[in-house]
Design a protein around this motif. Sequence first.
Motif, PDB file in Angstrom:
ATOM      1  N   UNK A   1      -5.834   9.719   7.870  1.00  0.00           N
ATOM      2  CA  UNK A   1      -4.408   8.653   8.144  1.00  0.00           C
ATOM      3  C   UNK A   1      -3.890   8.082   7.164  1.00  0.00           C
ATOM      4  N   UNK A   2      -4.685   7.586   6.146  1.00  0.00           N
ATOM      5  CA  UNK A   2      -4.343   6.750   5.081  1.00  0.00           C
ATOM      6  C   UNK A   2      -3.705   7.454   4.131  1.00  0.00           C
ATOM      7  N   UNK A   3      -3.837   8.809   3.871  1.00  0.00           N
ATOM      8  CA  UNK A   3      -3.189   9.840   2.900  1.00  0.00           C
ATOM      9  C   UNK A   3      -1.974  10.117   3.591  1.00  0.00           C
ATOM     10  N   UNK A   4      -1.804  10.516   5.039  1.00  0.00           N
ATOM     11  CA  UNK A   4      -0.593  10.857   5.772  1.00  0.00           C
ATOM     12  C   UNK A   4       0.208   9.648   5.924  1.00  0.00           C
ATOM     13  N   UNK A   5      -0.115   8.265   5.979  1.00  0.00           N
ATOM     14  CA  UNK A   5       0.663   7.138   6.313  1.00  0.00           C
ATOM     15  C   UNK A   5       2.001   7.137   5.571  1.00  0.00           C
TER      16      UNK A   5
ATOM     17  N   UNK B   1       1.564  -9.480  -0.380  1.00  0.00           N
ATOM     18  CA  UNK B   1       2.757  -8.836  -1.037  1.00  0.00           C
ATOM     19  C   UNK B   1       2.652  -7.095  -1.195  1.00  0.00           C
ATOM     20  N   UNK B   2       1.571  -6.466  -0.614  1.00  0.00           N
ATOM     21  CA  UNK B   2       1.514  -5.007  -0.597  1.00  0.00           C
ATOM     22  C   UNK B   2       0.421  -4.718   0.522  1.00  0.00           C
ATOM     23  N   UNK B   3       1.166  -3.796   1.441  1.00  0.00           N
ATOM     24  CA  UNK B   3       0.540  -3.246   2.630  1.00  0.00           C
ATOM     25  C   UNK B   3      -0.494  -2.143   2.208  1.00  0.00           C
ATOM     26  N   UNK B   4      -1.664  -1.879   2.891  1.00  0.00           N
ATOM     27  CA  UNK B   4      -2.664  -1.052   2.175  1.00  0.00           C
ATOM     28  C   UNK B   4      -2.136   0.470   2.292  1.00  0.00           C
ATOM     29  N   UNK B   5      -1.194   0.886   3.260  1.00  0.00           N
ATOM     30  CA  UNK B   5      -0.618   2.325   3.202  1.00  0.00           C
ATOM     31  C   UNK B   5       0.467   2.319   2.101  1.00  0.00           C
ATOM     32  N   UNK B   6       1.197   1.268   1.895  1.00  0.00           N
ATOM     33  CA  UNK B   6       2.244   1.382   0.750  1.00  0.00           C
ATOM     34  C   UNK B   6       1.481   1.416  -0.691  1.00  0.00           C
ATOM     35  N   UNK B   7       0.389   0.767  -0.831  1.00  0.00           N
ATOM     36  CA  UNK B   7      -0.557   0.775  -1.940  1.00  0.00           C
ATOM     37  C   UNK B   7      -1.029   2.352  -2.179  1.00  0.00           C
ATOM     38  N   UNK B   8      -1.611   3.123  -1.093  1.00  0.00           N
ATOM     39  CA  UNK B   8      -1.988   4.078  -1.180  1.00  0.00           C
ATOM     40  C   UNK B   8      -0.732   5.224  -1.690  1.00  0.00           C
ATOM     41  N   UNK B   9       0.430   5.072  -0.943  1.00  0.00           N
ATOM     42  CA  UNK B   9       1.448   5.863  -1.359  1.00  0.00           C
ATOM     43  C   UNK B   9       1.934   5.595  -2.988  1.00  0.00           C
ATOM     44  N   UNK B  10       1.872   4.568  -3.316  1.00  0.00           N
ATOM     45  CA  UNK B  10       2.254   3.916  -4.525  1.00  0.00           C
ATOM     46  C   UNK B  10       1.206   4.604  -5.629  1.00  0.00           C
ATOM     47  N   UNK B  11       0.007   5.282  -5.313  1.00  0.00           N
ATOM     48  CA  UNK B  11      -0.930   5.374  -6.025  1.00  0.00           C
ATOM     49  C   UNK B  11      -1.915   4.331  -6.530  1.00  0.00           C
ATOM     50  N   UNK B  12      -1.895   3.266  -6.058  1.00  0.00           N
ATOM     51  CA  UNK B  12      -2.502   2.153  -6.660  1.00  0.00           C
ATOM     52  C   UNK B  12      -3.917   2.057  -5.838  1.00  0.00           C
ATOM     53  N   UNK B  13      -4.050   2.749  -4.760  1.00  0.00           N
ATOM     54  CA  UNK B  13      -5.350   2.940  -3.951  1.00  0.00           C
ATOM     55  C   UNK B  13      -5.586   4.579  -3.830  1.00  0.00           C
ATOM     56  N   UNK B  14      -6.785   5.009  -4.703  1.00  0.00           N
ATOM     57  CA  UNK B  14      -6.855   6.255  -4.535  1.00  0.00           C
ATOM     58  C   UNK B  14      -7.893   6.500  -3.336  1.00  0.00           C
ATOM     59  N   UNK B  15      -7.614   7.365  -2.236  1.00  0.00           N
ATOM     60  CA  UNK B  15      -8.369   7.589  -1.001  1.00  0.00           C
ATOM     61  C   UNK B  15      -9.161   9.105  -1.167  1.00  0.00           C
ATOM     62  N   UNK B  16     -10.457   8.862  -0.918  1.00  0.00           N
ATOM     63  CA  UNK B  16     -10.957  10.123  -0.837  1.00  0.00           C
ATOM     64  C   UNK B  16     -11.946  10.103   0.332  1.00  0.00           C
ATOM     65  N   UNK B  17     -12.388  11.224   0.833  1.00  0.00           N
ATOM     66  CA  UNK B  17     -13.134  11.431   1.902  1.00  0.00           C
ATOM     67  C   UNK B  17     -12.439  12.302   2.935  1.00  0.00           C
ATOM     68  N   UNK B  18     -13.243  12.794   3.859  1.00  0.00           N
ATOM     69  CA  UNK B  18     -12.672  13.563   5.095  1.00  0.00           C
ATOM     70  C   UNK B  18     -12.795  13.222   6.343  1.00  0.00           C
ATOM     71  N   UNK B  19     -13.096  11.992   6.639  1.00  0.00           N
ATOM     72  CA  UNK B  19     -12.937  11.262   7.826  1.00  0.00           C
ATOM     73  C   UNK B  19     -11.550  11.114   8.419  1.00  0.00           C
ATOM     74  N   UNK B  20     -11.415  10.631   9.486  1.00  0.00           N
ATOM     75  CA  UNK B  20     -10.207  10.558  10.211  1.00  0.00           C
ATOM     76  C   UNK B  20      -9.384   9.397   9.534  1.00  0.00           C
ATOM     77  N   UNK B  21     -10.223   8.091   9.182  1.00  0.00           N
ATOM     78  CA  UNK B  21      -9.475   7.189   8.394  1.00  0.00           C
ATOM     79  C   UNK B  21      -8.834   7.561   7.082  1.00  0.00           C
ATOM     80  N   UNK B  22      -9.557   8.426   6.211  1.00  0.00           N
ATOM     81  CA  UNK B  22      -9.057   8.971   4.975  1.00  0.00           C
ATOM     82  C   UNK B  22      -7.798   9.684   5.241  1.00  0.00           C
TER      83      UNK B  22
END
Length: 208
Positions: free
Chosen positions: A204-208, A181-202
């Motif tokens: 990319x998720x914050x910028x998706x 029902x919810x894609x990971x990038x959409x959950x990040x944008x909605x504030x339902x997943x908090x992303x921290x870290x300085x790696x490429x994956x972090x």
Amino acid sequence: MSPRRSYDQYCSAARALDVVGDRWTLLIVRELLAGPRRYTDLHADLPGVSTDVLAGRLKDMERDGLATRRRLPPPGAAFVYELTARGRELLPVLQALGAWGEAELGERRPTDALRAHWFALPLLRGLEGEGLVEVRLEEGDFHLHVGTVEGPVHGDGRAPREPDARLTLDADTAAAVARGELAVPDAVRAGRIEVTGDGTLAKELREA
């Protein structure tokens, strides 16, 4: 060790089910994707399986070349089970089965057991790239090896080193991802997943 039953059909799907179609086998594979596991750990994370059935399935998996049993060096000295290369090839099978089963998941029932790391494969389906991701849930922490081709796919507890990304979310969000029902990038944008870290994956998720 029980004799292998066969559908006796000259079909690759039937042959595959001869090996992995028994109850519990694919769920044991799911657990062993976390790397070597002791029998007691497997039994604890497979609620509902009897000791006799678990022991039998593990012996069948050894016979069929899906798993091996070995003794850890001291001071551990315990026996562990782990997937062979052939067993690891079932990862995309489990991922496809999980994606197909999203529509069947529905809301959690009162009788449903839950382990935090059971959200590992659904989250992996929603992540791209390569790197180590730590996931924090109230139900427990686990980590993911995104894009890995060898070694464990996920593991219990905090990441063994500084992760490329750290995801903090609640069980409702994880369940929504698992249900499709919810894609990971959409959950990040909605504030339902908090992303921290300085790696490429972090990043990319914050910028998706």
